[in-house]
Design a protein around this motif. Structure first.
Motif, PDB file in Angstrom:
ATOM      1  N   ASP A  55       0.873  -1.203   0.169  1.00  0.00           N
ATOM      2  CA  ASP A  55       0.045   0.010  -0.057  1.00  0.00           C
ATOM      3  C   ASP A  55       0.925   1.215   0.225  1.00  0.00           C
ATOM      4  O   ASP A  55       0.358   2.252  -0.703  1.00  0.00           O
ATOM      5  N   GLU A  56       1.947   1.309   0.578  1.00  0.00           N
ATOM      6  CA  GLU A  56       2.843   2.316   1.012  1.00  0.00           C
ATOM      7  C   GLU A  56       3.429   2.911  -0.610  1.00  0.00           C
ATOM      8  O   GLU A  56       3.570   3.872  -1.011  1.00  0.00           O
ATOM      9  N   VAL A  57       3.821   1.493  -1.235  1.00  0.00           N
ATOM     10  CA  VAL A  57       4.473   1.835  -2.408  1.00  0.00           C
ATOM     11  C   VAL A  57       3.382   2.458  -3.561  1.00  0.00           C
ATOM     12  O   VAL A  57       3.634   3.407  -4.270  1.00  0.00           O
ATOM     13  N   LEU A  58       2.131   1.818  -3.410  1.00  0.00           N
ATOM     14  CA  LEU A  58       1.260   2.382  -4.386  1.00  0.00           C
ATOM     15  C   LEU A  58       0.872   3.744  -4.023  1.00  0.00           C
ATOM     16  O   LEU A  58       0.642   4.702  -5.176  1.00  0.00           O
ATOM     17  N   GLU A  59       0.886   3.984  -2.714  1.00  0.00           N
ATOM     18  CA  GLU A  59       0.537   5.577  -2.397  1.00  0.00           C
ATOM     19  C   GLU A  59       1.523   6.480  -2.813  1.00  0.00           C
ATOM     20  O   GLU A  59       1.433   7.482  -3.534  1.00  0.00           O
ATOM     21  N   ASN A  60       2.870   6.103  -2.708  1.00  0.00           N
ATOM     22  CA  ASN A  60       3.831   6.836  -3.078  1.00  0.00           C
ATOM     23  C   ASN A  60       4.021   7.055  -4.533  1.00  0.00           C
ATOM     24  O   ASN A  60       4.153   8.155  -5.204  1.00  0.00           O
ATOM     25  N   ILE A  61       3.708   5.834  -5.605  1.00  0.00           N
ATOM     26  CA  ILE A  61       3.634   6.039  -6.886  1.00  0.00           C
ATOM     27  C   ILE A  61       2.677   7.009  -7.445  1.00  0.00           C
ATOM     28  O   ILE A  61       2.895   7.947  -8.289  1.00  0.00           O
ATOM     29  N   ASN A  62       1.397   7.147  -6.615  1.00  0.00           N
ATOM     30  CA  ASN A  62       0.352   7.917  -6.940  1.00  0.00           C
ATOM     31  C   ASN A  62       0.826   9.419  -6.955  1.00  0.00           C
ATOM     32  O   ASN A  62       0.410  10.270  -7.620  1.00  0.00           O
TER      33      ASN A  62
END
Length: 91
Positions: free
Chosen positions: A74-81
């Protein structure tokens, strides 16, 4: 537990051990390599990518490691966005 994951666990000394490189955390485990083919822009796309990474983690036995949390995905996906929004605002 998968032998590779068990050996990694025995060598673990700090959270940086799990990173791909000192500057790249990746999916939170050096053994997860699901590529990001397209940046997810919708919740459905994020969920689909989360599922792919989670499935890889389950299949490789990473979920059994006490140092791994699926929240890393989730952290990676949030940072990508967040990075994507920043880049779009710069154009």
């Amino acid at each position: 537990m998968n032998n590779i994951i068990a050996n990694c666990l025995c060598q673990w000394k700090n959270p940086k051990h799990c990173s791909l490189t000192p500057t790249c955390k990746g999916w939170g485990c050096r053994f997860l390599g699901t590529p990001i083919e397209e940046l997810p822009t919708t919740d459905k796309e994020k969920a689909k990518l989360f599922s792919k990474v989670y499935r890889e983690a389950r299949n490789k036995g990473v979920l059994e490691c006490p140092h791994y949390r699926s929240l890393f995905i989730d952290e990676v996906l949030e940072n990508i966005n967040e990075s994507n929004v920043t880049l779009q605002n710069m154009n």
